[in-house]
Design a protein around this motif. Structure first.
Motif, PDB file in Angstrom:
ATOM      1  N   ASN A 127      18.120  61.859  80.625  1.00  0.00           N
ATOM      2  CA  ASN A 127      18.489  60.594  79.997  1.00  0.00           C
ATOM      3  C   ASN A 127      17.400  60.022  79.105  1.00  0.00           C
ATOM      4  OD1 ASN A 127      19.952  60.420  82.973  1.00  0.00           O
ATOM      5  ND2 ASN A 127      21.226  59.796  81.248  1.00  0.00           N
ATOM      6  N   GLU A 145      15.888  56.186  75.238  1.00  0.00           N
ATOM      7  CA  GLU A 145      16.951  56.377  76.225  1.00  0.00           C
ATOM      8  C   GLU A 145      18.093  57.140  75.569  1.00  0.00           C
ATOM      9  OE1 GLU A 145      17.090  54.964  79.481  1.00  0.00           O
ATOM     10  OE2 GLU A 145      14.998  54.365  79.243  1.00  0.00           O
ATOM     11  N   ASP A 148      23.756  60.912  79.125  1.00  0.00           N
ATOM     12  CA  ASP A 148      23.497  62.155  79.859  1.00  0.00           C
ATOM     13  C   ASP A 148      23.381  63.316  78.881  1.00  0.00           C
ATOM     14  OD1 ASP A 148      23.499  60.846  82.248  1.00  0.00           O
ATOM     15  OD2 ASP A 148      25.452  61.569  82.906  1.00  0.00           O
ATOM     16  N   ARG A 170      22.546  56.460  73.111  1.00  0.00           N
ATOM     17  CA  ARG A 170      22.701  55.841  74.427  1.00  0.00           C
ATOM     18  C   ARG A 170      24.143  55.903  74.920  1.00  0.00           C
ATOM     19  NH1 ARG A 170      19.106  50.365  73.934  1.00  0.00           N
ATOM     20  NH2 ARG A 170      17.105  51.369  74.297  1.00  0.00           N
TER      21      ARG A 170
END
Length: 182
Positions: A127, A145, A148, A170
């Protein structure tokens, strides 16, 4: 192109009794060479003409990710395979001229991809995309960030004048584009 013979696993008599040695393959920045990680080390090949340039076999484990820094003696490793040489949450910067680890980066989760640039190490976690300086004591420069990213998706520009990264955003289905020069 045959880069290695199958490695016997269990003797079950089936075709599944053999697994390829190959764990990872990637080109260097100018596509003149490529590196592979194997169950017992790594190999470097010249692209054109095709030729194995070098091979390192380790008695104590495999290399799951290998990244080259152009045609220099510096490589980045992450352990992998049945018996990883290094923990899967660490990036080891290897100087092949001295056959030593010269720097190490440790993370809280497994490393899924590593790319090297002349001044940076780019590390992909599930992540997060992390950028560190490429030096004896790497410094944390940026962290982004991501959604997945189980496959470690990352693209990095190969030009010497720019450093553009592309990786998952994100939100699922989005892409982040980052210019590291600005």
């Amino acid at each position: 192109m045959n880069i290695g013979r199958p490695v016997p696993r269990a003797s079950s008599g089936s075709q599944e009794a053999y697994a390829p040695e190959l764990l990872y393959a990637t080109f260097n920045q100018d596509y003149g060479c490529f590196a592979i990680g194997t169950q017992s080390g790594f190999r470097i090949f010249n692209s054109d003409p095709y030729k194995e340039k070098m091979r390192r076999e380790f008695k104590d484990g495999g290399i799951g990710i290998v990244a080259m820094l152009y045609r220099s003696n510096y490589l980045a490793f992450v352990g992998g395979g049945r018996n990883p040489r290094f923990p899967p949450n660490r990036v080891m910067l290897w100087d092949d001229a001295s056959s030593n680890i010269v720097a190490e980066l440790e993370f809280r989760s497994d490393v899924l991809n590593v790319q090297l640039q002349r001044e940076r190490i780019v590390v992909v976690l599930r992540n997060k995309c992390i950028i560190c300086s490429l030096e004896a004591k790497p410094r944390h420069l940026h962290a982004f960030e991501t959604a997945d990213n189980d496959r470690g998706a990352l693209a990095i520009s190969g030009g010497s004048q720019s450093s553009i990264l592309a990786f998952p955003g994100r939100q699922k289905g989005h892409i982040q584009i980052v210019d590291l020069q600005s």
